[in-house]
Design a protein around this motif. Structure first.
Motif, PDB file in Angstrom:
ATOM      1  N   LEU A 417      -1.929 -13.854  -4.875  1.00  0.00           N
ATOM      2  CA  LEU A 417      -2.036 -13.050  -3.386  1.00  0.00           C
ATOM      3  C   LEU A 417      -2.508 -13.940  -2.299  1.00  0.00           C
ATOM      4  N   ASP A 418      -3.064 -15.244  -2.654  1.00  0.00           N
ATOM      5  CA  ASP A 418      -3.532 -16.145  -1.750  1.00  0.00           C
ATOM      6  C   ASP A 418      -2.367 -16.543  -0.687  1.00  0.00           C
ATOM      7  N   GLN A 419      -1.179 -16.204  -1.197  1.00  0.00           N
ATOM      8  CA  GLN A 419      -0.111 -16.649  -0.447  1.00  0.00           C
ATOM      9  C   GLN A 419       0.270 -15.659   0.890  1.00  0.00           C
ATOM     10  N   CYS A 420      -0.116 -14.478   0.608  1.00  0.00           N
ATOM     11  CA  CYS A 420       0.185 -13.368   1.662  1.00  0.00           C
ATOM     12  C   CYS A 420      -0.751 -13.672   2.963  1.00  0.00           C
ATOM     13  N   THR A 421       0.480 -13.564   3.912  1.00  0.00           N
ATOM     14  CA  THR A 421      -0.039 -13.749   5.298  1.00  0.00           C
ATOM     15  C   THR A 421      -0.437 -12.469   5.964  1.00  0.00           C
ATOM     16  N   PHE A 422       0.355 -11.539   5.507  1.00  0.00           N
ATOM     17  CA  PHE A 422       0.185 -10.140   5.870  1.00  0.00           C
ATOM     18  C   PHE A 422       0.411  -8.985   4.824  1.00  0.00           C
ATOM     19  N   LEU A 423      -0.446  -8.013   4.981  1.00  0.00           N
ATOM     20  CA  LEU A 423      -0.602  -7.085   4.109  1.00  0.00           C
ATOM     21  C   LEU A 423      -0.324  -5.425   4.696  1.00  0.00           C
ATOM     22  N   VAL A 424       0.472  -4.949   3.998  1.00  0.00           N
ATOM     23  CA  VAL A 424       0.620  -3.429   4.331  1.00  0.00           C
ATOM     24  C   VAL A 424      -0.127  -2.565   3.302  1.00  0.00           C
ATOM     25  N   GLU A 425      -0.806  -1.509   3.685  1.00  0.00           N
ATOM     26  CA  GLU A 425      -1.422  -0.795   2.827  1.00  0.00           C
ATOM     27  C   GLU A 425      -1.633   0.599   3.422  1.00  0.00           C
ATOM     28  N   LEU A 426      -1.713   1.735   2.544  1.00  0.00           N
ATOM     29  CA  LEU A 426      -1.839   3.067   3.248  1.00  0.00           C
ATOM     30  C   LEU A 426      -3.353   3.543   2.284  1.00  0.00           C
ATOM     31  N   GLN A 427      -4.201   3.565   3.317  1.00  0.00           N
ATOM     32  CA  GLN A 427      -5.479   3.930   2.848  1.00  0.00           C
ATOM     33  C   GLN A 427      -5.880   5.287   2.780  1.00  0.00           C
ATOM     34  N   LEU A 428      -6.069   6.028   1.658  1.00  0.00           N
ATOM     35  CA  LEU A 428      -6.295   7.685   1.595  1.00  0.00           C
ATOM     36  C   LEU A 428      -7.609   7.584   1.102  1.00  0.00           C
ATOM     37  N   SER A 429      -8.013   9.009   0.959  1.00  0.00           N
ATOM     38  CA  SER A 429      -9.623   9.447   0.313  1.00  0.00           C
ATOM     39  C   SER A 429      -8.949   9.518  -1.239  1.00  0.00           C
ATOM     40  N   ARG A 430      -8.981   8.317  -1.822  1.00  0.00           N
ATOM     41  CA  ARG A 430      -8.788   8.279  -3.239  1.00  0.00           C
ATOM     42  C   ARG A 430     -10.123   7.338  -3.935  1.00  0.00           C
ATOM     43  N   PRO A 431     -10.284   7.617  -5.114  1.00  0.00           N
ATOM     44  CA  PRO A 431     -11.458   6.664  -5.768  1.00  0.00           C
ATOM     45  C   PRO A 431     -10.831   5.612  -6.372  1.00  0.00           C
ATOM     46  N   PHE A 432      -9.996   4.570  -5.519  1.00  0.00           N
ATOM     47  CA  PHE A 432      -9.526   3.534  -5.949  1.00  0.00           C
ATOM     48  C   PHE A 432      -9.779   2.390  -4.857  1.00  0.00           C
ATOM     49  N   PRO A 433      -9.999   1.136  -5.252  1.00  0.00           N
ATOM     50  CA  PRO A 433     -10.217   0.302  -4.044  1.00  0.00           C
ATOM     51  C   PRO A 433      -9.219  -0.184  -3.184  1.00  0.00           C
ATOM     52  N   SER A 434      -9.279  -0.712  -2.021  1.00  0.00           N
ATOM     53  CA  SER A 434      -8.157  -1.133  -1.158  1.00  0.00           C
ATOM     54  C   SER A 434      -8.456  -2.691  -0.833  1.00  0.00           C
ATOM     55  N   ARG A 435      -7.368  -3.326  -1.019  1.00  0.00           N
ATOM     56  CA  ARG A 435      -7.522  -4.690  -0.758  1.00  0.00           C
ATOM     57  C   ARG A 435      -7.841  -5.013   0.644  1.00  0.00           C
ATOM     58  N   GLY A 436      -7.427  -4.154   1.675  1.00  0.00           N
ATOM     59  CA  GLY A 436      -7.635  -4.509   2.835  1.00  0.00           C
ATOM     60  C   GLY A 436      -9.209  -4.132   3.381  1.00  0.00           C
ATOM     61  N   SER A 437      -9.822  -3.840   2.512  1.00  0.00           N
ATOM     62  CA  SER A 437     -11.277  -3.195   2.671  1.00  0.00           C
ATOM     63  C   SER A 437     -12.135  -4.579   2.774  1.00  0.00           C
ATOM     64  N   ASP A 438     -11.440  -5.724   2.049  1.00  0.00           N
ATOM     65  CA  ASP A 438     -12.304  -6.924   2.258  1.00  0.00           C
ATOM     66  C   ASP A 438     -12.108  -7.618   3.626  1.00  0.00           C
ATOM     67  N   LEU A 439     -13.182  -7.554   4.340  1.00  0.00           N
ATOM     68  CA  LEU A 439     -13.015  -7.954   5.619  1.00  0.00           C
ATOM     69  C   LEU A 439     -13.328  -9.380   6.056  1.00  0.00           C
TER      70      LEU A 439
END
Length: 486
Positions: A417-439
């Motif tokens: 995943l270090d190769q990723c330049t851009f990331l698309v995610e849908l953040q919902l109210s769910r009890p699982f982590p989001s990759r994009g939350s790593d600021l």
């Protein structure tokens, strides 16, 4: 519904679209679901730009899709690609407008041939058709539907045979072998040659729910046509029953299949409008009696007034549905457009998509500086589309990693995943982590609200109700992330 099914196919009862909308919708409506996207838009992108995603249906080993259908899109896509050069989005919209214009033309022909005054209105506001439905209309409307059925049938049969032969010839060129996509498709879905029940399975009422969601009261009226035939005194009623009978046959046949998708109803959309308009036109006949030959009784006059009332109700429901779809589900198409503004990252960047792979709006939205679009593992265990492999033969390839069993391939995910330049995610109210939350790793460069269908009540999410639509529904955020430079 299981997680795998939800990710494999978005719920069309709440998240529909059409690949051939009227001109305004051609610009503002969301792109169709991933199944249709990879099966039509992606092969078109490959023919035009030599890159795009391939599904197993386009493997020459299975050949369930005909390239003849893609060539109808290429009629405009090819000249548009010459005209607009690298501006692929303009090519995409040029094709959609082309489909919309064809739809308008065939709607006009249908209205003129059938002669139902309310038909033009219903065709304008009810979901549109795709190229296969346009071909269907042209063949059916070759002669007057009300009088010359024998000629219409012969014309339709001749066109069908011509298309079948053309399909075989075209596919022989692209698949580099003799095959019939129609026969392969029938074997897979009907004769038990495939495993279509592995995903997208729904109950017998699925198409009834979808029919109302997308055609609202027009769909209900169409189903009532059979009850109106013995009552109506219109001269066209007996013949028109033959014309609209595919509505009932198609609904019954498709409802028996375990694998169901909303787009499977496209072939009968025009006939739904025909049947509904015939019912609306017949309202006064329900209350006209033999002694009232002029039809001037109060009940008949009331029935005549009822027609514009019903049409107004259909209009309001259709606009409410359109508003809900565009404003609730258009975030993906808008978020991907933002990639155009970030070419400063340089060429060869990688766009990563996780469980939002099924809302990827097509390679037409990916700028040339993006070298690859890669899927990342978010728990989905089904088979995902792969890029067309020119080394193996392009359209003629039969890649070993594609299969008809919906079994995931070890090669479909990007592991580093270090190769990723851009990331698309849908953040919902769910009890699982989001990759994009790593600021420390990602910065948000675009975010738009997206309607959360699982937490929003069906009666509020399906149709726009002022004030309640905004306050009763729950929204997530559809985000485009960019890796923070180190």
């Amino acid at each position: 519904m299981s997680l795998s099914t939800r990710l494999r196919r978005p719920q069309q009862s709440d998240d529909p679209s059409s690949s051939s909308s009227p001109p305004p919708s051609s610009f503002y409506s969301k792109v169709d679901k991933q199944g249709s996207l990879s099966n039509y838009w992606e092969p078109l992108h490959f023919l035009l730009y030599k890159s795009g995603f391939q599904t197993w249906e386009y493997s020459s080993q299975f050949a369930l899709r005909s390239y003849l259908y893609i060539l109808f899109h290429e009629l405009v896509g090819r000249p548009a690609s010459w005209l607009f050069a690298e501006e692929k989005l303009r090519v995409f919209y040029a094709v959609r407008i082309f489909l919309a214009l064809l739809s308008v033309i065939t709607d006009t022909v249908l209205h003129k041939r059938v002669g139902l005054s309310s038909l033009a209105f219903l065709e304008l506001i009810i979901p549109r058709m795709s190229v296969d439905d346009i071909i269907f209309q042209v063949s059916c409307q070759a002669h007057s539907l009300s009088r010359r059925f024998k000629q219409a049938f012969l014309a339709g049969a001749a066109i069908s045979v011509a298309l079948l032969v053309s399909s075989v010839l075209v596919d022989h060129y692209y698949y580099s072998g003799w095959t019939s996509s129609l026969l392969n498709l029938l074997i897979y879905n009907v004769a038990g040659g495939g495993e279509s029940h592995l995903y997208g399975t729904e109950g017998p009422l699925y198409y009834l729910r979808n029919g109302f969601n997308n055609s609202n009261f027009c769909f209900v009226l169409a189903l009532l046509f059979l009850a109106m035939v013995p009552i109506a005194r219109k001269k066209y009623a007996p013949n028109l029953l033959i014309v609209v009978s595919p509505v009932y046959i198609w609904l019954a046949f498709m409802s028996l299949q375990p694998h169901k998708e909303e787009r499977f109803l496209y072939p009968i959309y025009p006939l739904i409008c025909v049947a509904a308009s015939a019912v609306i036109e017949s309202f006064p006949d329900v209350f006209r009696f033999d002694y009232d030959s002029q039809g001037n009784s109060p009940t008949v006059m009331t029935a005549k007034i009822l027609r514009p009332v019903v049409l107004s109700l259909i209009l309001c429901a259709s606009h409410a549905r359109t508003f809900s779809v565009i404003n609730g589900y258009s975030a993906p198409i808008e978020v991907y457009k933002l990639l155009e503004d970030h070419d400063d990252v340089g060429t060869g960047s990688i766009l990563c998509v996780g469980n939002e792979w099924h809302r990827f709006p097509s390679s037409f939205f990916v700028p040339d500086y993006v070298g690859e679009v890669r899927w990342i593992d978010d728990g989905f265990r089904g088979l995902l589309p792969f890029p067309f492999n020119s080394t193996l033969g392009g359209t003629a390839a039969a890649p070993p990693y594609l299969n008809s069993k919906n079994k995931a391939s070890d090669l479909q995910y990007l592991r580093d995943l270090d190769q990723c330049t851009f990331l698309v995610e849908l953040q919902l109210s769910r009890p699982f982590p989001s990759r994009g939350s790593d600021l420390s790793t990602w910065e948000v460069i675009g975010a738009l609200p997206y309607l959360d269908r699982e937490l929003s009540p069906a009666k509020y999410r399906s149709f726009f109700i002022p004030y309640l639509w905004q306050h009763k529904n729950i929204f997530g955020m559809y985000k485009l992330h960019r890796r923070v430079p180190k």
